[in-house]
Design a protein around this motif. Structure first.
Motif, PDB file in Angstrom:
ATOM      1  N   THR A  53       0.832  -1.209   0.000  1.00 59.17           N
ATOM      2  CA  THR A  53       0.000   0.000   0.000  1.00 59.17           C
ATOM      3  C   THR A  53       0.863   1.254   0.000  1.00 59.17           C
ATOM      4  OG1 THR A  53      -1.678  -1.227   1.221  1.00 59.17           O
ATOM      5  CG2 THR A  53      -1.902   1.157   1.186  1.00 59.17           C
ATOM      6  N   ARG A  57       1.012   4.063  -3.001  1.00 62.18           N
ATOM      7  CA  ARG A  57       0.688   5.474  -2.704  1.00 62.18           C
ATOM      8  C   ARG A  57       1.804   6.409  -3.135  1.00 62.18           C
ATOM      9  NH1 ARG A  57      -2.262   4.775   3.118  1.00 62.18           N
ATOM     10  NH2 ARG A  57      -4.294   4.251   2.281  1.00 62.18           N
ATOM     11  N   SER A 102      -6.567  -2.351  -7.200  1.00 59.06           N
ATOM     12  CA  SER A 102      -6.215  -1.421  -6.121  1.00 59.06           C
ATOM     13  C   SER A 102      -6.735  -0.004  -6.355  1.00 59.06           C
ATOM     14  CB  SER A 102      -4.684  -1.380  -5.962  1.00 59.06           C
ATOM     15  OG  SER A 102      -4.086  -0.957  -7.170  1.00 59.06           O
ATOM     16  N   TYR A 103      -6.797   0.726  -5.250  1.00 57.99           N
ATOM     17  CA  TYR A 103      -7.183   2.139  -5.275  1.00 57.99           C
ATOM     18  C   TYR A 103      -6.148   2.899  -6.109  1.00 57.99           C
ATOM     19  CZ  TYR A 103      -8.548   6.784  -3.702  1.00 57.99           C
ATOM     20  OH  TYR A 103      -8.974   8.090  -3.666  1.00 57.99           O
ATOM     21  N   GLY A 104      -6.630   3.722  -7.012  1.00 56.15           N
ATOM     22  CA  GLY A 104      -5.732   4.471  -7.881  1.00 56.15           C
ATOM     23  C   GLY A 104      -5.489   3.779  -9.214  1.00 56.15           C
ATOM     24  N   TYR A 105      -5.758   2.473  -9.266  1.00 57.42           N
ATOM     25  CA  TYR A 105      -5.669   1.747 -10.534  1.00 57.42           C
ATOM     26  C   TYR A 105      -7.072   1.348 -11.020  1.00 57.42           C
ATOM     27  CZ  TYR A 105      -5.344  -1.906 -13.954  1.00 57.42           C
ATOM     28  OH  TYR A 105      -5.558  -2.659 -15.095  1.00 57.42           O
ATOM     29  N   TYR A 107     -10.032   1.800  -9.183  1.00 61.22           N
ATOM     30  CA  TYR A 107     -11.052   2.747  -8.736  1.00 61.22           C
ATOM     31  C   TYR A 107     -10.394   3.843  -7.920  1.00 61.22           C
ATOM     32  CZ  TYR A 107     -10.632   0.866  -4.016  1.00 61.22           C
ATOM     33  OH  TYR A 107     -10.136   0.502  -2.788  1.00 61.22           O
ATOM     34  N   SER A 108     -11.105   4.936  -7.767  1.00 69.18           N
ATOM     35  CA  SER A 108     -10.679   5.988  -6.843  1.00 69.18           C
ATOM     36  C   SER A 108     -11.950   6.632  -6.303  1.00 69.18           C
ATOM     37  CB  SER A 108      -9.761   7.007  -7.536  1.00 69.18           C
ATOM     38  OG  SER A 108     -10.453   7.678  -8.561  1.00 69.18           O
ATOM     39  N   ALA A 109     -11.818   7.710  -5.581  1.00 66.68           N
ATOM     40  CA  ALA A 109     -12.986   8.371  -4.999  1.00 66.68           C
ATOM     41  C   ALA A 109     -12.863   9.873  -5.185  1.00 66.68           C
ATOM     42  CB  ALA A 109     -13.112   8.020  -3.519  1.00 66.68           C
ATOM     43  N   MET A 117     -12.617   3.019 -12.729  1.00 68.19           N
ATOM     44  CA  MET A 117     -11.501   3.273 -13.639  1.00 68.19           C
ATOM     45  C   MET A 117     -11.263   2.173 -14.683  1.00 68.19           C
ATOM     46  SD  MET A 117      -8.971   5.001 -10.809  1.00 68.19           S
ATOM     47  CE  MET A 117      -7.729   5.543 -11.973  1.00 68.19           C
TER      48      MET A 117
END
Length: 196
Positions: A53, A57, A102-105, A107-109, A117
């Protein structure tokens, strides 16, 4: 079309393997490009660690995650083939989802909520389980499994769910014609979803 098949079963002689072989054969017969990621053969490391993680990031995605993400990015269709264990994904596949989607790949918010995404891709799932199918249907488990994977995984990141086959009584019926019939169902479904 480019198809990515993510496969998760530890036994080479399993019925899941026959499903995988049928799936890839029909797709290739129909002129599609197919890449298979056999998570057990790859010895995929499923545990999402704090250092994973932190690395993501900071923009330094670990290579094993990055490799799988590249396969997903290039695919038009992602197919998951796996047995239902304890009413869910085998740990190795759950870890694949945890680490790769993963977040940023995937999906994101933002202010509007979740940003999907991986739009523009299709998702297809084939599952096996030991419980007779009519029992899973009757108690709502079949619908529950479709919701948690089709909606909870695929749709959450923007992948359009286009089909989900659930096959029960696997390993508990010794009727060769039953298994041949299921493989024919796989073949027919793939032919209808992804023709040549």
């Amino acid at each position: 079309m480019k198809h990515l098949v993510v496969y998760a079963h530890p036994k080479p002689e399993s019925f899941n393997r026959a499903i995988l072989e049928t799936t890839t054969a029909v797709l290739k017969k129909n002129g599609h490009e197919v890449i298979v990621r056999d998570l057990y053969s790859l010895n995929f490391q499923p545990v999402l660690k704090p250092e994973d993680t932190a690395a993501m990031r900071s923009g330094h995605t670990p290579q094993d995650i990055k490799t799988e993400q590249e396969f997903i990015t290039q695919a038009d269709v992602i197919t998951l083939i796996y047995p239902i264990w304890w009413t869910g994904l085998p740990a190795i596949l759950k870890g694949y989802v945890d680490r790769v989607f993963s977040y940023g790949y995937a999906y994101s918010a933002g202010e509007e909520g979740i940003i999907k995404m991986l739009t523009g891709k299709q998702g297809f799932i084939i599952n096996t389980h030991g419980t007779p199918q009519e029992i899973y249907d009757k108690i709502g488990m079949s619908n529950g499994l479709k919701i948690t994977s089709d909606i909870g995984i695929f749709d959450f990141v923007g992948i359009e769910p286009v089909g989900h086959l659930l096959f029960g009584s696997i390993g508990f019926l010794d009727d060769e014609s039953y298994y041949k019939g299921l493989l024919k169902e796989v073949e027919d479904k793939i032919d209808s979803l992804f023709p040549s």
